[in-house]
Design an enzyme around this catalytic site. Structure first.
Site, PDB file in Angstrom:
ATOM      1  N   GLU A 225       1.023  -0.947   0.391  1.00  0.00           N
ATOM      2  CA  GLU A 225      -0.017  -0.040   0.295  1.00  0.00           C
ATOM      3  C   GLU A 225       0.946   1.244   0.147  1.00  0.00           C
ATOM      4  O   GLU A 225       0.695   2.649   1.138  1.00  0.00           O
ATOM      5  CB  GLU A 225      -1.110  -0.001   1.319  1.00  0.00           C
ATOM      6  CG  GLU A 225      -1.741  -0.952   0.832  1.00  0.00           C
ATOM      7  CD  GLU A 225      -2.888  -1.641   2.524  1.00  0.00           C
ATOM      8  OE1 GLU A 225      -3.365  -0.418   3.368  1.00  0.00           O
ATOM      9  OE2 GLU A 225      -3.637  -2.019   2.501  1.00  0.00           O
TER      10      GLU A 225
ATOM     11  N   ASN B  14       1.740  -4.713  -3.617  1.00  0.00           N
ATOM     12  CA  ASN B  14       0.783  -4.773  -3.427  1.00  0.00           C
ATOM     13  C   ASN B  14       0.036  -3.902  -3.082  1.00  0.00           C
ATOM     14  O   ASN B  14       0.619  -2.804  -2.226  1.00  0.00           O
ATOM     15  CB  ASN B  14       0.503  -5.634  -1.820  1.00  0.00           C
ATOM     16  CG  ASN B  14      -0.622  -6.791  -1.783  1.00  0.00           C
ATOM     17  OD1 ASN B  14      -1.257  -6.848  -2.847  1.00  0.00           O
ATOM     18  ND2 ASN B  14      -1.075  -6.400  -1.122  1.00  0.00           N
TER      19      ASN B  14
ATOM     20  N   HIS C 194     -10.186  -6.072  -1.392  1.00  0.00           N
ATOM     21  CA  HIS C 194     -10.951  -6.170  -0.200  1.00  0.00           C
ATOM     22  C   HIS C 194     -12.380  -5.423  -1.282  1.00  0.00           C
ATOM     23  O   HIS C 194     -11.807  -4.448  -1.713  1.00  0.00           O
ATOM     24  CB  HIS C 194     -10.118  -5.529  -0.202  1.00  0.00           C
ATOM     25  CG  HIS C 194      -9.440  -6.356   0.984  1.00  0.00           C
ATOM     26  ND1 HIS C 194      -9.669  -7.248   2.151  1.00  0.00           N
ATOM     27  CD2 HIS C 194      -8.203  -5.808   1.408  1.00  0.00           C
ATOM     28  CE1 HIS C 194      -8.845  -7.658   2.543  1.00  0.00           C
ATOM     29  NE2 HIS C 194      -7.942  -6.591   1.715  1.00  0.00           N
TER      30      HIS C 194
ATOM     31  N   GLU D  54      -5.275 -10.254  -1.907  1.00  0.00           N
ATOM     32  CA  GLU D  54      -6.070 -10.154  -0.732  1.00  0.00           C
ATOM     33  C   GLU D  54      -7.584 -10.668  -0.507  1.00  0.00           C
ATOM     34  O   GLU D  54      -8.759  -9.038   0.155  1.00  0.00           O
ATOM     35  CB  GLU D  54      -5.979  -9.296   0.255  1.00  0.00           C
ATOM     36  CG  GLU D  54      -4.812  -8.951   0.459  1.00  0.00           C
ATOM     37  CD  GLU D  54      -4.250  -8.292   1.126  1.00  0.00           C
ATOM     38  OE1 GLU D  54      -5.100  -7.447   2.301  1.00  0.00           O
ATOM     39  OE2 GLU D  54      -2.780  -7.892   1.643  1.00  0.00           O
TER      40      GLU D  54
ATOM     41  N   ASP E  24     -11.855 -10.671  -0.506  1.00  0.00           N
ATOM     42  CA  ASP E  24     -12.890 -10.959  -0.069  1.00  0.00           C
ATOM     43  C   ASP E  24     -14.113  -9.658  -0.257  1.00  0.00           C
ATOM     44  O   ASP E  24     -14.112  -9.160  -0.831  1.00  0.00           O
ATOM     45  CB  ASP E  24     -12.425 -10.966   1.618  1.00  0.00           C
ATOM     46  CG  ASP E  24     -11.696  -9.742   2.160  1.00  0.00           C
ATOM     47  OD1 ASP E  24     -12.117  -8.089   1.770  1.00  0.00           O
ATOM     48  OD2 ASP E  24     -11.020  -9.613   3.383  1.00  0.00           O
TER      49      ASP E  24
END
Ligand code: XIL
Length: 722
Positions: free
Chosen positions: A531, A577, A612, A644, A646
Site C-alpha cells: 500500500e 501490493n 477487498h 487479498e 474478500d
C-alpha cells in the site's frame, strides 16, 4: 552457506568413491545438499553414504530395480526424487524400519505380483507424486490375467505417520492399505482396482480428496471404494476399535470409462466392521450403482455429513444409501449424527440423530445439479448453500485443481493464530486441502516479528510456514514494509533517513534470509512493499518508510527495498501490493510506478491487486477494468496476483447486495483465469469462521466457506470462473 554444504557433501561422497556429482540446480527447493545419480549402483552408494538427514538424492532417468532400505533412520527428511522431466523406473520399493524418508516422482512397475511399495515398521515415510501400477493398461486382460498380475499399490504395515500424497495408483488389487497410525492418504488418483480403493485400518488416519474410479470384479471379493476393518485381539474381524478416522472430500465413481470390462457394483465407503470411534465422513461424492453408498456399522461418535451419494444407474434396482447402523454383533451406534447428506436412500437407525438429509432416487437430480450425467455436480441456483456437499464439479475435488486448470494458484489466508505444523482441526484441513498457497495475514508483519526493539520473534511466522511446508504448500510472504501494523517503537523512530534506510535493509535481509534458509523453497514470494499509494495515486506520506533517505524522489525507498529483497533471495518472486489498483488514477499511478521501476532494472516481478470489496461502494472495478489492467501489466512482463480477495456486505444482507457480492467473485475469477499473467487468486479469509471482517462493525463477511465450513456460492464462482 548452502552451496558450501552441497559441495562438502559431494566431496565426502566423492572421497568415498561414489559416482556422484554435486547438484548445481538453481531450483530453490534444492538448497539442501544434493547428489545426483544415474545408475542403480550409484543410487545404492549414495544411499549408503547419507548422513543424518536433510539431504537430497536426485535420480536420473533409467531403470533402478528394487529400492530397498532397512533400518535407516534420519533426523530430518532425506528426499529421493527424480530429476525433472525424466522417468526413473523401479521394480519394487521396500522401506523397512526406516524413518524420515520422502520418495518422490518415481515410476513403479513391478514385474511380479507383490506389493509395489511396502513400508513396514518405522515412521515418517512419504511417497509423493509417484506413478505406481502393475501395467500401463489392461486392455485384453482376462480375469485370470488380473488375478495373476496385480497386487497392492502401497502397503503400510505397522509404520506410523506415513503420507501417501498425490500419486497415480492404478491396475492394482487395492490402491493403498495401511494399519499404521496416522496414515495420510491425500489427493491420490486410484484407478482400476480389483479389490478396494483404500483400506485404512490404523487410528488417526486421514483419507482426503482422493479420486477412486473404475473397479473391476475378477474374483469373489466385493469392491469397495474405501473400506476399513477393525480387528480384535485375536484378529477377529469386527472385534476391535478404530479411532479418529477422517474421510473427507473423496470422489468415488464406479465407472468413468464406458469401455471398462468386469464392471460390477462398487460400494462407496464401507465401514462394516467397527467399532469406529470419533469417525468423521464428510464432503465425499459417491456415484455408484450399488446398495451401499456410505455405510458405518458400529460407531461411538460418528459424524457422517454433507456427503453426496448418487445412483449412477437409476434404471437398475440398486439405490445407494448413506447410513449409520448397528454393529454386526447388534450393538447400537452411540452419539452419532447423520446430517445434510444427499443420497438415494438414507438410513433410519433409531439410535442415530439424523436430520437435514435429502433423499433423491434419480429423476430429480437435475433439480440439484447442473449436469450430473457428465459428473458436473455444480449446484443449481435453486439449491440452498447449506445443503449437501455440492463440492464436486467435473470430478475434481478442490479449488486448487480447478484453478490449476487455468494456470492459476489458489491461495488462502491464515488469521493470526491459525494453523501450525501439528494442526488437525477442520479449518486447517480445509486450508491444506483446498489451497496450494497460504498467506499469513499478520504473522510476518513488523508488529508480529519485532514487537520489541532489537530482537526478532519468528515463532508465529515459523508456525504458519511450517504448516504450509507440512502440506506441500507455498507461502506468500506478507509483508516486508507497510505503513500499518508497525510496533510502537518503530512508529516512534526518530533516527535520520539514512539510519532508517539501514534499519529497512537489515529487516529485509534478516526476514527474507531467515525463510530462505530455514524453510527452503517454501516462501517463494514476498509483498516487498504494501500500500504505497493514496487513493489519488500520490505516494503516501503517512508511512514511516517515506522518511527513508535513499536518494532521489519519494519512491526511492520502494526500489531500494526491492533490491534488498532480491539480494537476500534471488529466487523469490517480488510483489508490490495495493488495493483499488484495478482502475482509475490510483491504478494508473501504480502502473506508471511499476513501469518506471522495470525500466530502471528494479527487480519487481508482480503486482498484487488486494481486491477487498464492499458492496456499498459506489465505484468498483468491472471485469473489463480488471482485465484491461492485467493486460497492461502483461505488456511490460509483470505478473498479477489477486492477493487479498474478500467481500463485505453491510448487515443485514439484501438479495441485491448478495448478488453484487457474487458478481465480484465472478469478475475477479473470470478475469484472472483468462489473463495469462494472472498467477494467483488468494482469499484473504477462508471462511466466515475466521473472518477479519468481523473486526469491522456493521458488515457480514462473504468468503468461499461459511462459518460451518460449508462452501458458499462464492466457492463455486471461484472454481468455475464463469
Ligand atoms: C488485516 C488483517 O487481516 C487483520 O487481521 C488485521 O487486524 C488488519 O490487517 N490490507 C492488507 C492486509 O494488506 O495486511 C490487511 O490485513 C487488510 C488490508
Amino acid at each position: 552457506m548452502e552451496h558450501t554444504r552441497a559441495l562438502l557433501a559431494a566431496a565426502l561422497l566423492t572421497s568415498a568413491g561414489c559416482e556422484t556429482d554435486a547438484a548445481t540446480s538453481t531450483d530453490n527447493q534444492e538448497l539442501r545438499s544434493a547428489v545426483q545419480v544415474s545408475s542403480a549402483t550409484a543410487l545404492g552408494d549414495a544411499l549408503a553414504n547419507l548422513g543424518s538427514g536433510d539431504e537430497v538424492v536426485i535420480v536420473a532417468d533409467g531403470d533402478y530395480g528394487d529400492l530397498e532400505l532397512v533400518g535407516r533412520n534420519f533426523t530430518a527428511d532425506v528426499r529421493i526424487r527424480v530429476a525433472s522431466g525424466v522417468r526413473a523406473r523401479f521394480d519394487k520399493i521396500r522401506l523397512t524400519n526406516c524413518s524420515h524418508i520422502l520418495v518422490e516422482d518415481v515410476w513403479v512397475r513391478p514385474t511380479t505380483a507383490q506389493p509395489a511399495v511396502r513400508i513396514e515398521g518405522g515412521s515418517d515415510i512419504t511417497i509423493r507424486d509417484a506413478d505406481i501400477g502393475f501395467a500401463d493398461h489392461a486392455v485384453g486382460w482376462s480375469a485370470a490375467d488380473w488375478n495373476a498380475r496385480v497386487s497392492v499399490g502401497v502397503e503400510v504395515v505397522d509404520s506410523n505417520d506415513t503420507t501417501i500424497h498425490r500419486n497415480y495408483i492404478h491396475h492394482v488389487t487395492t490402491g493403498v492399505e495401511s494399519n499404521g497410525v496416522a496414515t495420510d492418504v491425500n489427493r491420490n488418483d486410484i484407478n482400476y482396482f480389483s479389490d478396494d480403493g483404500v483400506r485404512p485400518h490404523g487410528d488417526a488416519s486421514m483419507i482426503r480428496s482422493n479420486r477412486i474410479t473404475n473397479n473391476v470384479k475378477v474374483n469373489g471379493s466385493t469392491n469397495v471404494g474405501i473400506q476399513s476393518v477393525s480387528r480384535g485381539p485375536t484378529g477377529a474381524v469386527g472385534g476391535g476399535r478404530i479411532d479418529d478416522l477422517l474421510v473427507w472430500g473423496n470422489t468415488i465413481i464406479e465407472t468413468t470409462d464406458p469401455a471398462k470390462p468386469f464392471g460390477a457394483p462398487l460400494q462407496g465407503i464401507g465401514f462394516y466392521d467397527g467399532v469406529y470411534g470419533d469417525l468423521f465422513i464428510a464432503q465425499n461424492l459417491v456415484s455408484v450403482d450399488a446398495w451401499r453408498g456410505i455405510a458405518v456399522l458400529g460407531s461411538d461418535v460418528a459424524n457422517v455429513q454433507y456427503n453426496t451419494v448418487i445412483d449412477s444407474d437409476p434404471l437398475s434396482p440398486r439405490r445407494p444409501d448413506v447410513s449409520i447402523e448397528d454393529h454386526k454383533d447388534g450393538r447400537p451406534p452411540l452419539g452419532s449424527r447423520l446430517r445434510y447428506n444427499l443420497a438415494a436412500r438414507v438410513g433410519s437407525n433409531p439410535a442415530v440423530n439424523a436430520y437435514g438429509n435429502i433423499v433423491t432416487a434419480g429423476s430429480d437430480l437435475p433439480v440439484f445439479f447442473e449436469d450430473h450425467e457428465n459428473y458436473d455436480f455444480m449446484p443449481t441456483s435453486s439449491v440452498p448453500n447449506n445443503r449437501g456437499s455440492w463440492r464436486h464439479r467435473n470430478m475434481d475435488g478442490t479449488l486448487q485443481d480447478a484453478a490449476r486448470r487455468h494456470g492459476v494458484v489458489a491461495g488462502g489466508g491464515l488469521g493470526s493464530f491459525m494453523c501450525d505444523a501439528t494442526s488437525t482441526d477442520a479449518l486447517c484441513d480445509l486450508v491444506s486441502d483446498e489451497f496450494e498457497l497460504v498467506t499469513p495475514n499478520n504473522a510476518l508483519k513488523w508488529s508480529a516479528l519485532r514487537p520489541v526493539e532489537g530482537t526478532f520473534n519468528f515463532s508465529r511466522g515459523d508456525a504458519q510456514v511450517a504448516f504450509a511446508q507440512r502440506n506441500g504448500q507455498i507461502v506468500h510472504g506478507h509483508t516486508l514494509l507497510w505503513s500499518a501494523f508497525n510496533p510502537a517503537w518503530l512508529e516512534a523512530y526518530r533516527g535520520d533517513g539514512v539510519a532508517l534506510a539501514g534499519l529497512m535493509d537489515d529487516h529485509i535481509q534478516t526476514v527474507v534470509g531467515h525463510y530462505r534458509d530455514e524453510f527452503p523453497g517454501v516462501v517463494t514470494r514476498w509483498d516487498v512493499v504494501n500500500e504505497p499509494l493514496t487513493s489519488s495515486g500520490a505516494f503516501r506520506s503517512d508511512s514511516i518508510w517515506s522518511a527513508v533517505d535513499s536518494g532521489v524522489g519519494p519512491a526511492a525507498y520502494i526500489s531500494r527495498a526491492f533490491h534488498a529483497a532480491h539480494t537476500a533471495d534471488p529466487d523469490a518472486h517480488l510483489v508490490l501490493n495495493d488495493f483499488g489498483v484495478e482502475f482509475g488514477p490510483k491504478g494508473d499511478a501504480l502502473f506508471a510506478l511499476v513501469q518506471e521501476m522495470k525500466a530502471e532494472g528494479v527487480p519487481v516481478h508482480g503486482v498484487g491487486f488486494q481486491s477487498h470489496y464492499d458492496t456499498s461502494w459506489t465505484t468498483v472495478p468491472t471485469r473489463d477494468d480488471i482485465s484491461e489492467m492485467m493486460e497492461q501489466y502483461a505488456a511490460i512482463g509483470v505478473d498479477v496476483h489477486i492477493t487479498e480477495l474478500d467481500v463485505r456486505i453491510p448487515s443485514p444482507v439484501s438479495a441485491a447486495e448478495q448478488e453484487l457480492a457474487d458478481s465480484f467473485y465472478e469478475s475477479v475469477a473470470t478475469a484472472c483465469f483468462v489473463a495469462p499473467n494472472c498467477k494467483t487468486i488468494t482469499s484473504w479469509s477462508v471462511s466466515a469462521a475466521n473472518s477479519w471482517i468481523d473486526t469491522l462493525t456493521g458488515y457480514t463477511p462473504y468468503h468461499p466457506f461459511d462459518a460451518e465450513l460449508r462452501p458458499e456460492r462464492a466457492y463455486w464462482l471461484l472454481r468455475a470462473g464463469q
